[in-house]
Design an enzyme around this catalytic site. Sequence first.
Site, mmCIF file in Angstrom:
data_model
loop_
_atom_site.group_PDB
_atom_site.id
_atom_site.type_symbol
_atom_site.label_atom_id
_atom_site.label_comp_id
_atom_site.label_asym_id
_atom_site.label_seq_id
_atom_site.Cartn_x
_atom_site.Cartn_y
_atom_site.Cartn_z
ATOM 1 N N LYS A 1 -14.619 -11.441 37.766
ATOM 2 C CA LYS A 1 -15.255 -10.964 39.022
ATOM 3 C C LYS A 1 -14.709 -11.509 40.153
ATOM 4 O O LYS A 1 -14.539 -11.153 41.355
ATOM 5 C CB LYS A 1 -16.588 -10.992 39.068
ATOM 6 C CG LYS A 1 -17.243 -9.972 37.988
ATOM 7 C CD LYS A 1 -17.176 -8.401 38.180
ATOM 8 C CE LYS A 1 -17.496 -7.853 36.918
ATOM 9 N NZ LYS A 1 -17.287 -6.195 37.211
ATOM 10 N N GLU B 1 -23.940 -5.167 44.387
ATOM 11 C CA GLU B 1 -24.759 -4.987 43.384
ATOM 12 C C GLU B 1 -24.391 -5.835 41.993
ATOM 13 O O GLU B 1 -23.135 -6.149 42.170
ATOM 14 C CB GLU B 1 -24.472 -3.381 42.998
ATOM 15 C CG GLU B 1 -23.407 -3.134 42.195
ATOM 16 C CD GLU B 1 -21.820 -3.444 42.587
ATOM 17 O OE1 GLU B 1 -21.837 -3.653 43.845
ATOM 18 O OE2 GLU B 1 -21.031 -3.673 42.001
ATOM 19 N N SER C 1 -12.664 -11.225 29.702
ATOM 20 C CA SER C 1 -13.031 -11.193 31.036
ATOM 21 C C SER C 1 -14.093 -12.241 31.340
ATOM 22 O O SER C 1 -14.233 -12.517 32.645
ATOM 23 C CB SER C 1 -13.650 -9.703 31.202
ATOM 24 O OG SER C 1 -14.793 -9.494 30.427
HETATM 25 C C1 LIG Z 1 -17.544 -10.743 31.719
HETATM 26 C C2 LIG Z 1 -17.509 -9.346 32.328
HETATM 27 N N1 LIG Z 1 -16.717 -8.568 31.896
HETATM 28 C C3 LIG Z 1 -16.582 -7.058 32.256
HETATM 29 C C4 LIG Z 1 -17.760 -6.790 32.825
HETATM 30 C C5 LIG Z 1 -17.666 -5.080 33.398
HETATM 31 O O1 LIG Z 1 -17.092 -4.731 34.359
HETATM 32 P P1 LIG Z 1 -15.585 -4.376 34.715
HETATM 33 O O2 LIG Z 1 -15.629 -3.094 33.838
HETATM 34 O O3 LIG Z 1 -15.326 -3.769 35.927
HETATM 35 O O4 LIG Z 1 -14.745 -5.259 34.427
HETATM 36 C C6 LIG Z 1 -18.469 -7.518 33.710
HETATM 37 C C7 LIG Z 1 -19.268 -6.954 34.698
HETATM 38 O O5 LIG Z 1 -20.413 -7.524 34.916
HETATM 39 C C8 LIG Z 1 -18.505 -8.925 33.350
HETATM 40 O O6 LIG Z 1 -19.453 -9.725 33.765
#
Ligand SMILES: Cc1ncc(COP(=O)(O)O)c(C=O)c1O
Lengths: 392, 269
Positions: A88, A110, A376
Site C-alpha cells: 500500500k 479509507e 502483498s
Molecule cells: C496486504 C494486503 N493485500 C491486499 C489488499 C487488497 O487490496 P488491493 O486489492 O488493492 O491490493 C490489502 C488491502 O487492505 C492488503 O492490506
Amino acid sequence: MTRIDEHGYYGRFGGAFVPEMLFRNIEELRRVYTDWIAEPAFQKEFQALLKDYVGRPTPLYFAERLSEKYKSQIFLKREDLNHTGAHKINNTIGQILVAQRVGKTRIIAETGAGQHGVATATVCALKGIKCIVYMGEVDIERQAPNVARMRMLGAEVRPAKSGSKTLKDATNEAIRDWIQNPEDTHYIIGSVVGPHPFPDMVARFQSVISEEMQKQLLDKIGREHPDRIIACVGGGSNAAGAFYHFLNNESVKLTAVEAAGEGVESGKSAATSILGRDGIIHGSRTLLMQTKDGQIIEPHSISAGLDYPGIGPLHAHLIDSGRAEAIPITDKEALEAGFELSRLEGIIPALESAHALAALNKLALEKEEVVVVNLSGRGDKDLATYIRHMGE
Amino acid sequence: MNRIKDLFKVKDKAILNVFVTAGYPNLSDMPEIVKTLAASGVDMVEIGMPYSDPLADGETIQHSSKVALENGMHLDLLFEQLRALRPTVDIPIILMGYFNQLMQYGVEAFIQAASEAGVDGMILPDLPLIEYERTYKPLFEAANISVSFLICPSTPADRIRKIDTLSQGFIYMVADAATTGQTRDLSEAQRTYFKHIQRLDLQNPRLIGFGISTRDHFVQAAQFARGAIIGSAFLRAIDPKKPENESNSLDERIRGFVGSILEPTVSVG
Ligand SMILES: Cc1ncc(COP(=O)(O)O)c(C=O)c1O
C-alpha cells in the site's frame, strides 16, 4: 486494450460518476497527473523515497519448499518487506507527492485491513500533514493493531457506522468528507478503484512491483517474464502493480484471486467477478455485487482488505475480456494457505495474500512453470484471527 | 405540457420544492405526504428513490433511505404508487436517485415507467454530463422528462454555461460544498457566489438546495433564485421517532412544517 481511453474507461468499465461537488478536484487531478508523475523532479523524489524510506526494491524470493510441494517454480514478490508491511505504501508515497503539488493541506483515506490507513498515516507523518482515516466499525475491531499504529502515527481514525461497517462504508464516508472539504483536502484512495483518474494513477504508482520483477527475473531465470502471476484482488491495487508491465504480454497468465468468504453461493462472499454484474460503485462503472434493483450487497470475507463488493475497473475489464482468470478462495482455504506458508517458508502472510497463495492448490501448474505470487503483505495484523483458527 | 416549465412561467412568488424519500417513514406514506404538501401550498416535490449507498447525501437522507429499504420500497412499487397518485395532484413531481438504479432497471424501461407515472423531472447527482450528452439526452427528451443538473461553488463558469444548455426546467444550485442536511446560515462567500450566478444571466431558472432548513433560509434563498429545495429538515420534521413529533399525526407535522416556511408568502428577489 489494457490502458484507459481519454474518458477514463477500460473497455466499458471506469469513468467518473461523481457528484458535481467533486468535479473540480477530479478534473484537476485528471489534467495534471500524467505530466506530474513523468516530471523528473517528481520521479527523483518518488524513487528516492521508495528506495531509502520504503526499502525497495523488494526481493523476489525463490520459495524452494513451496515449489517442491506444487511441482513448479514459485517465486514470492516480497511486498510484505516494505516499510509498514504491505504494498500500500507504494501508492501513498506517490499520492502524498501529488497532494503537495496540488497544494492540499489535509489528507483523508479509507481503509479496510488498516494497511492503507497505516501507509497513509505514515506518509502524512513524514510530510507533517493532517490525516483522517475512515474505517468500518467491524474492521476497527478485527484489525486492532493497525488502528493503534495509525493513532500512534498521529492520524485520527473515524469509524464508519453505516451499512456493513466495512471497507465499502469507509469509502462512502471518505467521499462524503471530500465533498464537504474540497478546497483543502486530497483523498488518498487506497486501491485501483474510484472515479477516473484514481484507478490509473494508483496502478502507475504500484507498477513498480512488476518493473522490479522484470529485472529480477532476468537475473534469476534469464528472461524478463514469468509464465504466471498470481495476486489477490480486493480493489485490485497489488494485482494491478504485479500485472502492469505484463498486461500486453499474452504469454504471461494473469490469475486474480477473489475472496469467496464462506463459499461463492453461501450468501457470505466477496467473489465479485462471479456474483457481480455491471454497476456503479464509488464513482466507477465496474462489476458490482448488487440486487436486481441495484442496491449494493454487503460482502463478506475473513480478510478485511478483500471485503469489498466491487473490483477495480481494470480488473473488471481483464476478467471480462478473458485476459485474466478469476479464482475464488474461501476463508478456510486462505487460512490453510497462511499456515502452510508459515511452516514451509517461515513467512506469515497477510490474510489477503494468503488468498493468492491458496490459488496454487486450484491451478493445474506445469512442472517447469515459473509462477510469481505477489505476497502483498505480512500477517502481523491478522495474528488474532490466525490464533483463533489454529489447530482447526 | 411540462408542469415544471409551466410552474416557473406562472408563479411570481418564491417556489418551494420539498424532498421526501419514498417508503419513509412507512412503506405507503409517500402519496399521502405529497397530497398534503400540495394542499399546504408546496409548489413541487422531489421524491427520493431510496438507495443503499447514497454518496451525495448526509445522515438524515441516508437514514430515511435505510428505513425505506427496510420497509421494502423498490422501484416497481414506487411507480405503482406514483401512477395512483398522479391523477390526484397537479404539482410537478421530480425523482431523485443514483444512476446505478436506472442502469439496473434499464434506462429505457425506467424512463418509460417514469413517464407513464407522470414524472416531470429527474435529478441524478452522479450522472456525468458527458454520459448524459453522449447517450441519454434524447431518451429523456422524447419522454418530456426534464433532467436538472447541479452546480456548486467550485463549478467553473464555462461548465455552468454547458450545464445551462443541457438542463431543462431548472438548475439545482448547491448552496455550499456539502452533502445534504447541513444547516448553516448563508455566509458572505455564498452570497457572493449567488450574486455571481445571477449575473451570468442563465436561461434556466434556479432553485437553491442543500442546507435550507428554516423560513429564514428560504427567504434569503429567494433573494438570489426562484426558490429553494428543502429535504433533510422536512424529513426531520416528520420523523416519527423524534419525541417532539409523537403527539402529532403525520398530517399535522407536514402542515406545521410547511406553514413555518411559507406563512406569510415569500416574494422573489
Ligand atoms: C496486504 C494486503 N493485500 C491486499 C489488499 C487488497 O487490496 P488491493 O486489492 O488493492 O491490493 C490489502 C488491502 O487492505 C492488503 O492490506
